[in-house]
Scaffold this motif. Structure first.
Motif, mmCIF file in Angstrom:
data_model
loop_
_atom_site.group_PDB
_atom_site.id
_atom_site.type_symbol
_atom_site.label_atom_id
_atom_site.label_comp_id
_atom_site.label_asym_id
_atom_site.label_seq_id
_atom_site.Cartn_x
_atom_site.Cartn_y
_atom_site.Cartn_z
ATOM 1 N N GLU A 98 0.872 -1.182 0.000
ATOM 2 C CA GLU A 98 0.000 0.000 0.000
ATOM 3 C C GLU A 98 0.909 1.232 0.000
ATOM 4 O O GLU A 98 0.663 2.204 0.716
ATOM 5 C CB GLU A 98 -0.903 -0.001 1.246
ATOM 6 N N PHE A 99 1.953 1.172 -0.823
ATOM 7 C CA PHE A 99 3.023 2.159 -0.773
ATOM 8 C C PHE A 99 2.627 3.417 -1.539
ATOM 9 O O PHE A 99 2.776 3.508 -2.756
ATOM 10 C CB PHE A 99 4.308 1.544 -1.354
ATOM 11 N N HIS A 100 2.088 4.387 -0.804
ATOM 12 C CA HIS A 100 1.649 5.667 -1.364
ATOM 13 C C HIS A 100 2.147 6.784 -0.454
ATOM 14 O O HIS A 100 2.475 6.537 0.712
ATOM 15 C CB HIS A 100 0.113 5.735 -1.442
ATOM 16 N N ALA A 159 5.954 0.881 -8.251
ATOM 17 C CA ALA A 159 4.895 1.102 -9.249
ATOM 18 C C ALA A 159 3.625 1.658 -8.614
ATOM 19 O O ALA A 159 2.815 2.285 -9.293
ATOM 20 C CB ALA A 159 4.586 -0.203 -9.979
ATOM 21 N N SER A 160 3.442 1.417 -7.318
ATOM 22 C CA SER A 160 2.204 1.860 -6.665
ATOM 23 C C SER A 160 2.295 3.279 -6.129
ATOM 24 O O SER A 160 1.271 3.896 -5.821
ATOM 25 C CB SER A 160 1.839 0.902 -5.521
ATOM 26 N N ARG A 180 7.657 8.387 -15.972
ATOM 27 C CA ARG A 180 7.664 8.911 -14.602
ATOM 28 C C ARG A 180 8.212 7.857 -13.634
ATOM 29 O O ARG A 180 8.986 8.191 -12.726
ATOM 30 C CB ARG A 180 6.248 9.306 -14.201
ATOM 31 N N LEU A 181 7.814 6.598 -13.824
ATOM 32 C CA LEU A 181 8.325 5.543 -12.961
ATOM 33 C C LEU A 181 9.823 5.338 -13.182
ATOM 34 O O LEU A 181 10.566 5.079 -12.236
ATOM 35 C CB LEU A 181 7.568 4.225 -13.190
ATOM 36 N N ALA A 213 11.966 -2.566 -16.987
ATOM 37 C CA ALA A 213 11.603 -2.717 -15.575
ATOM 38 C C ALA A 213 10.341 -1.928 -15.238
ATOM 39 O O ALA A 213 9.466 -2.405 -14.502
ATOM 40 C CB ALA A 213 12.760 -2.260 -14.693
ATOM 41 N N GLU A 214 10.227 -0.713 -15.820
ATOM 42 C CA GLU A 214 9.077 0.123 -15.471
ATOM 43 C C GLU A 214 7.775 -0.418 -16.064
ATOM 44 O O GLU A 214 6.727 -0.410 -15.395
ATOM 45 C CB GLU A 214 9.306 1.583 -15.892
ATOM 46 N N ASN A 215 7.803 -0.928 -17.294
ATOM 47 C CA ASN A 215 6.587 -1.506 -17.873
ATOM 48 C C ASN A 215 6.192 -2.792 -17.144
ATOM 49 O O ASN A 215 5.004 -3.038 -16.893
ATOM 50 C CB ASN A 215 6.791 -1.788 -19.368
ATOM 51 N N TRP A 216 7.197 -3.611 -16.827
ATOM 52 C CA TRP A 216 6.944 -4.849 -16.091
ATOM 53 C C TRP A 216 6.281 -4.541 -14.756
ATOM 54 O O TRP A 216 5.280 -5.152 -14.378
ATOM 55 C CB TRP A 216 8.268 -5.591 -15.883
#
Length: 288
Positions: A168-170, A199-200, A212-213, A238-241
């Motif tokens: 829940e990393f926000h 990614a979250s 952005r990621l 890595a970012e798309n994955w």
């Protein structure tokens, strides 16, 4: 359990499956009372484990489970001095992902990750058996496509960072006070690919932004995260994955909520809309 007299209760945040209150005792001291039902009813164990391993989290003073509800009394961190930004997020992620793994946490390895679309299809079958989620052939077709590609696209699941995942990393889960930062909301922590946390961070309401990621990953590595975070996996960047599998993870969770935890047909239209939106993103990101 703590031998304190009755307190004044003030709601901080409450929803159908959990709530947070501030308790003020006659001597003006305060604690945070958090309560939650399944599947959020083991957060006290995760918080104590994280604390033992050196992760900055609120201290749990007492906890118990009563009639299927977890109740916790935790230290009151006081007001936040500011909102968390991306640099705060990468610093917290580096600490969490650098913490040694704990056997008590559930594991999301490659076998489990690639099973997510199959599990979502099982949830869909249960919903349809209950005469819910009708006219969702498009959802079934998309999940079938992802399931067929899942073995190839899930390759690289255990490439570092692999270990603690907050899930829940926000920014709202990172409390910054005058005494420093603390990570909150460990109800669904597990062992798995740390890229899912990264990614979250920027949320799931907007269209995923791989660029952005990528910048966030670069900040993460600069802050001390493993350079393996850049490694291509499943034939993808890595970012798309990370964005694709995080969305697939969310889809399965939404559908499980619809079947098991909330199980309210009135919520179906909102969940179906969210699942369709995420499926469009997954098909694009995982190049299915």
């Amino acid at each position: 359990m703590v031998g304190r007299t009755t307190a004044v209760r003030e709601e901080v945040r409450v929803w159908s499956m959990s709530g947070v209150e501030r308790l003020t005792f006659p001597d003006a001291s305060t604690v945070i009372f958090k309560y939650a039902k399944r599947p959020f009813d083991s957060e006290d164990q995760a918080l104590r484990l994280a604390h033992t391993l050196g992760v900055p989290v609120p201290q749990v003073n007492a906890s118990t489970v009563l009639d299927g509800w977890l109740g916790m009394l935790m230290e009151d961190l006081g007001p936040a001095v500011r909102d968390a930004d991306d640099l705060d997020g990468t610093a917290a992620a580096v600490v969490l992902h650098g913490t040694r793994t704990a056997a008590a946490l559930p594991v999301l390895d490659q076998v489990r990750l690639r099973s997510l679309p199959h599990r979502a299809l099982e949830h869909l079958a249960q919903l349809r058996k209950a005469e819910r989620w009708q006219d969702t052939d498009d959802i079934e077709d998309a999940l079938d496509q992802i399931a067929q590609a899942a073995e190839a696209r899930s390759a690289g699941t255990t490439v570092a960072p692999f270990g603690w995942v907050h899930s829940e990393f926000h920014p709202t889960s990172l409390h910054i006070s005058q005494r420093g930062w603390r990570l909150l909301d460990f109800a669904r922590a597990f062992t798995g690919p740390g890229l899912l946390d990264l990614a979250s961070w920027h949320g799931t309401l907007d269209t995923p932004q791989p660029v952005r990621l990528r910048v966030f990953l670069e900040q993460y590595v600069t802050a001390g995260g493993t350079p393996d975070a850049f490694t291509r996996r499943g034939g993808l960047s890595a970012e798309n994955w990370a964005l694709g599998w995080h969305r697939m993870w969310a889809i399965e969770w939404f559908m499980e909520q619809s079947v098991r935890w909330i199980n309210d047909p009135a919520t179906d239209p909102a969940y179906i809309k969210a699942v369709r939106r995420h499926l469009t993103d997954v098909l694009h990101l995982l190049e299915v």
